[in-house]
Write an enzyme that holds these catalytic residues in place. Structure first.
Site, PDB file in Angstrom:
ATOM      1  N   SER A  11       4.681  -5.301  11.658  1.00 11.60           N
ATOM      2  CA  SER A  11       5.292  -6.573  11.259  1.00 11.60           C
ATOM      3  C   SER A  11       4.709  -7.143   9.975  1.00 11.60           C
ATOM      4  CB  SER A  11       5.135  -7.596  12.388  1.00 11.60           C
ATOM      5  OG  SER A  11       3.768  -7.785  12.706  1.00 11.60           O
ATOM      6  N   GLY A  61      -6.320  -2.564  11.703  1.00  8.51           N
ATOM      7  CA  GLY A  61      -7.637  -2.546  12.327  1.00  8.51           C
ATOM      8  C   GLY A  61      -7.610  -3.088  13.741  1.00  8.51           C
ATOM      9  N   CYS A  91       0.814  -1.211   0.000  1.00  6.47           N
ATOM     10  CA  CYS A  91       0.000   0.000   0.000  1.00  6.47           C
ATOM     11  C   CYS A  91       0.851   1.266   0.000  1.00  6.47           C
ATOM     12  CB  CYS A  91      -0.911   0.017   1.226  1.00  6.47           C
ATOM     13  SG  CYS A  91      -2.158  -1.285   1.238  1.00  6.47           S
ATOM     14  N   ASN A  92       2.009   1.191   0.640  1.00  5.12           N
ATOM     15  CA  ASN A  92       2.813   2.392   0.842  1.00  5.12           C
ATOM     16  C   ASN A  92       4.056   2.483  -0.022  1.00  5.12           C
ATOM     17  OD1 ASN A  92       1.184   3.515   2.854  1.00  5.12           O
ATOM     18  ND2 ASN A  92       2.098   2.217   4.413  1.00  5.12           N
TER      19      ASN A  92
END
Length: 473
Positions: free
Chosen positions: A115, A231, A50-51
């Protein structure tokens, strides 16, 4: 041949650009094969999360490798290379190794210390192996990186640093709701020790009676969308912040149930989002969806039932889960990763982050020593094979000239010749291996090859009598 990484991440590119860089697992083999078919890249691994998107490679030439990889990233992003170049970073050899080791430890993550990246790096490496494009150089690099990542998480409390971004997000959300905004740190147990407080000190009971501050989210209703690692951390954080009710919506009910059980939350389906947004004070979303999860129209439809109560969205996902347009709605606030990045700029680096950085530095130095020594090993083997061939030839010639020697006498002659050659080779072969660990060490091995006219390929088969010469170093 040298190691190279070219990529872009959350530190060098805006969220809008990162959203366009994701490569699906199905497309990665084609990307790898396209790279390998070029003239400069011999091995490659694509890390897409995602990053970040990064391509690690063993390349024939530095500039050619950078050009090939940059062109591939341009095609992936669908952006002209001239526009993309300003967001790319390039690391070579030691810096490339250090970068990967930092990434796998979570030091380079938006959520520092998380992690999940460890598994993502492992998956990327396996994809490279499956495509036949991750050879011995990258296999050694990624296996070492995975070991470093495991050490970082088992020997330090780097995971504690990962709680910071969620805590900062919840603090900003509490402020947006007009509440007390000091969020208690999530305790993380150090290896073999007690839980740590926010300052890295073993937590103890209060020594004096004090009037406690009200929990920052006291009495609020929090809706969590997504039940992954972020989450779950968000659920833990809002519970510690005093949330009155926590509701979890997730695509997979079983996963949501596990998180809910751990944090006394209620599980709903994604089809219930409209009702739950109407009831919530804070909505935190952290899914891995490729498109919007909460659209402008959904939020607008929920507002009439809220009686003017403020509503805060905390979007921890990339790509965005929450439609940025919800900011335009009355009483609605949106905190996204860009806002969190600004808020975190002045955050103090924790002791465990420094400990992991020291671990990474030591492991990079060790890996470089092994890599340099490995590069010179073929030269040492080739030199000793060359010497063994010369000894064999000269002994055969001598045997024809001294046919009257008995077995004992011949054994003494043969042993003497081999010992002389071995002693002559000992110093240069040991020294070249020592020098290989220094900057420019490859030049010494190359000098030996030139001086002794050694072949580029290491001999595959050596006769038994020559083993001593080959193995001594």
């Amino acid at each position: 041949m040298s190691l190279l990484v070219v990529g872009l991440n959350h530190q060098t590119a805006p969220t809008s650009l990162l959203e366009r860089t994701s490569v699906s697992a199905e497309d990665i083999p084609k990307v790898l094969h396209d790279l390998a078919e070029g003239t400069h890249v011999s091995e490659a691994v694509v890390l897409s999360t995602c990053n970040r998107i990064e391509i690690y490679a063993e390349v024939e030439t530095f500039h050619g490798g950078v050009a090939d990889i940059s062109d591939q990233l341009s095609r992936i992003c669908g952006i002209d290379l001239g526009d993309l170049a300003g967001h790319l970073y390039v690391h070579h050899e030691a810096r490339a190794i250090g970068h990967l080791f930092s990434v796998v430890c979570g030091l380079d993550s938006m959520l520092v210390g998380e992690s999940q990246i460890l598994g993502q790096v492992r998956t990327a490496f396996r994809a490279g192996q499956a495509a036949g494009v991750a050879g011995s150089a990258l296999s050694g690099l990624f296996q070492a990186a995975l070991r470093v990542g495991k050490r970082a998480h088992s020997e330090t409390s780097i995971d504690a640093a990962g709680a910071s971004i969620v805590s900062v997000g919840v603090r900003l959300a509490a402020s947006g709701l007009g509440l007390h905004s000091e969020v208690p740190a999530v305790p993380v147990a150090p290896p073999g020790g007690r839980a740590l407080d926010g300052g890295g000190v073993a937590a103890e009971g209060p020594r004096h009676a004090v009037t406690p501050e009200p929990p920052p989210l006291a009495g609020t209703r929090v809706l969590l969308i997504g039940a992954g690692a972020v989450g779950s951390l968000a659920a833990q954080t809002v519970r510690r912040a005093g949330a009155g009710e926590v509701v979890i919506a997730n695509r997979t009910a079983a996963r949501a149930a596990r998180v809910a059980e751990a944090h006394e939350a209620r599980v709903v389906g994604l089809t219930d989002l409209a009702h739950e947004i109407t009831m919530a004070d804070l909505v935190i979303s952290s899914t891995g969806a490729s498109g919007l999860v909460v659209e402008h129209e959904l939020v607008a439809a929920a507002l009439p039932g809220r009686a003017g109560r403020p509503l805060v969205f905390l979007d921890l996902a990339l790509p965005h889960d929450i439609d940025p347009g919800v900011r335009e709605l009355p009483g609605v606030s949106l905190i996204d990763l860009d806002a969190l990045r600004i808020a975190l700029d002045g955050a103090q680096v924790t002791h465990d982050v420094e400990a992991v950085r020291a671990l990474v530095a030591a492991e990079v130095a060790s890996f470089l020593d092994r890599r340099r020594a490995g590069r010179v090993a073929p030269t040492v083997v080739a030199l000793r094979a060359h010497a063994a061939a010369v000894v064999r030839s000269e002994l055969a010639r001598l045997h024809t000239r001294l046919p009257d020697l008995d077995d004992r006498e011949w054994s003494l002659v043969e042993g003497s010749v081999r010992r002389v050659v071995d002693k002559l080779l000992h110093a240069p072969t040991v020294r070249v291996q020592e020098l290989a660990g220094a900057p420019g060490g490859d030049a010494y091995a190359e000098a030996l090859r030139e001086l002794f006219d050694l072949p580029r390929e290491v001999p595959a088969v050596v006769s038994a009598p020559d083993l001593d010469l080959l193995e001594r170093s």
